[in-house]
Motif scaffolding. Structure first.
Motif, short mmCIF file in Angstrom:
data_model
loop_
_atom_site.label_atom_id
_atom_site.label_comp_id
_atom_site.label_asym_id
_atom_site.label_seq_id
_atom_site.Cartn_x
_atom_site.Cartn_y
_atom_site.Cartn_z
N GLY A 140 0.82 -1.21 0.00
CA GLY A 140 0.00 0.00 0.00
C GLY A 140 0.85 1.26 0.00
N ALA A 141 1.97 1.22 0.76
CA ALA A 141 2.87 2.37 0.78
C ALA A 141 3.44 2.61 -0.61
N TRP A 142 3.82 1.54 -1.29
CA TRP A 142 4.38 1.70 -2.64
C TRP A 142 3.33 2.28 -3.59
N ALA A 143 2.11 1.79 -3.51
CA ALA A 143 1.05 2.31 -4.39
C ALA A 143 0.83 3.80 -4.15
N ALA A 144 0.82 4.21 -2.88
CA ALA A 144 0.64 5.63 -2.57
C ALA A 144 1.82 6.44 -3.09
N GLY A 145 3.05 5.92 -2.90
CA GLY A 145 4.23 6.63 -3.40
C GLY A 145 4.22 6.75 -4.91
N TRP A 146 3.79 5.69 -5.58
CA TRP A 146 3.73 5.72 -7.05
C TRP A 146 2.70 6.75 -7.52
N ALA A 147 1.56 6.80 -6.87
CA ALA A 147 0.53 7.78 -7.24
C ALA A 147 1.03 9.21 -7.04
N LEU A 148 1.74 9.45 -5.94
CA LEU A 148 2.27 10.79 -5.68
C LEU A 148 3.41 11.14 -6.63
N LEU A 149 4.19 10.14 -7.03
CA LEU A 149 5.22 10.37 -8.04
C LEU A 149 4.58 10.80 -9.36
N ALA A 150 3.52 10.11 -9.75
CA ALA A 150 2.81 10.48 -10.97
C ALA A 150 2.21 11.88 -10.85
N LEU A 151 1.67 12.20 -9.69
CA LEU A 151 1.11 13.53 -9.47
C LEU A 151 2.18 14.61 -9.63
#
Length: 288
Positions: free
Chosen positions: A69-80
Motif C-alpha cells: 500500500g505504501a508503494w502504491a501511494a508513493g507511485w501515485a504521488l510520483l505520478a502527481l
C-alpha cells in the motif's frame, strides 16, 4: 517583507482555487511520452512482481500488505508530481515548484522505499533471468556502488549537496530554461532521496534514523528560512510569472521557502521522533 509574507499566507487559499482552475483550463498534463512510459512501466512491473510473489508464497508474504500500500501511494504521488499540471505550473510559480520537489523527495521517495521495490522487481523478471541479472549487476559494479552510496553518512551528504547545489541561483535558473537540465535536476533530487531513505530502512540502522533525519530537517529548514526572509528574488525567471493567488515573485518565493521550512521540517522531525521512540522501546529491558 512582513507585508509580503502575510500576502503570501493570505494567498494560500487562493492557491488551491487557482490550481484547480489552472489544472482544468490552463495548465496541461505533462506531454513527455517517455516520462509517462517510465512511470507506467514502474507501476506495471511492481504489480506483476507482487502478483507473482504472492501467488508463490501467499498474500502478504515477502512484501506485506502495508508495504504494498505504501508503494502504491508513493507511485501515485510520483505520478502527481511529474505528470500532473503541477509540473508546468512550477515554471511560473516557485511555490508550486517547491511543492513538486517536496512530493518527490519527502513523500513519494520514502513510500516507494518502504514498498520493497527491489523484491517486487526481482519477481517481475522471469525466473531464468534473475540469476544472470544479479550477477551482471555485480560484475559491472552497480551493486557495490549502490551499497556505498546508501551508507547513511554518504547518503546524507549526497542529499545535502544535491539539495543545496540545485537551489543555487545559476543552477536553478538553468533548470528553468533548459529541459535537459530540468530533467537532470528532478532525477538527481529523486535518486538522492531514494538513496537517503533506502539507507535508513536497512536492518540494523534504526539508531541512525533520528540523527540523520533531524539534521536533515535542520539544514533544509535553514535553506527554507533563507528563502522566506530574503529581501531579493533569487530566481529572476519568476519575475515574469504570476504566482499563486497573483503573488509577486518575492512573495511567491517566501511562500515556497515557508513550505520547505515549516511543513516539510515538521514531517522530518515527526519521523525522527517516531524513530527515537521506537529505538528507546527496543533498548528497554525485557520484563521478568
Amino acid at each position: 517583507m512582513k507585508r509580503q509574507l502575510a500576502a503570501g499566507l493570505a494567498g494560500a487559499p487562493a492557491l488551491a482555487a487557482a490550481h484547480g482552475q489552472a489544472s482544468l483550463e490552463t495548465w496541461p498534463w505533462n506531454d513527455d511520452a517517455w516520462l509517462w512510459v517510465l512511470v507506467l512501466a514502474a507501476g506495471l512491473a511492481y504489480g506483476a512482481g507482487l502478483r507473482r510473489l504472492w501467488r508463490s508464497a501467499g498474500v502478504g508474504r515477502g512484501i506485506g500488505r502495508a508495504s504494498a500500500g505504501a508503494w502504491a501511494a508513493g507511485w501515485a504521488l510520483l505520478a502527481l508530481a511529474l505528470l500532473s499540471p503541477l509540473d508546468p505550473l512550477g515554471s511560473v510559480s516557485f511555490a508550486a515548484h517547491m511543492v513538486q520537489h517536496e512530493l518527490l523527495m519527502l513523500v513519494a521517495a520514502p513510500l516507494l522505499v518502504v514498498g520493497r521495490p527491489l523484491v517486487a522487481g526481482t519477481w517481475a523478471l522471469p525466473a531464468r533471468w534473475r540469476g544472470p541479472v544479479a550477477r551482471g549487476l555485480q560484475r559491472t559494479g552497480v551493486t557495490g556502488a549502490v551499497q556505498r552510496l546508501s551508507h547513511p553518512v554518504v547518503a546524507w551528504l549526497l542529499h545535502l549537496v544535491v539539495l543545496w547545489g540545485w537551489h543555487a541561483p545559476p543552477l536553478f535558473e538553468a533548470a528553468l530554461h533548459h529541459d535537459g537540465v530540468h530533467v537532470l535536476q528532478h532525477a538527481s533530487f529523486f535518486v538522492s532521496a531514494l538513496l537517503y531513505w533506502w539507507a535508513l530502512v536497512q536492518p540494523g540502522r534504526l539508531a541512525a534514523v533520528p540523527l540523520s533525519v533531524a539534521t536533515t530537517a535542520m539544514h533544509t529548514g535553514v535553506l527554507g528560512a533563507l528563502l522566506t526572509f530574503s529581501t531579493t528574488v533569487w530566481y529572476p525567471h519568476y519575475r515574469g510569472g504570476a504566482g499563486p493567488g497573483k503573488l509577486d515573485a518575492l512573495a511567491d518565493q517566501h511562500l515556497g521557502g515557508l513550505i520547505m521550512w515549516v511543513p516539510a521540517g515538521a514531517v522530518m522531525l515527526a519521523v525522527a521522533l517516531a524513530a527515537l521512540v521506537s529505538l528507546l522501546r527496543r533498548l528497554e529491558p525485557a520484563p521478568r
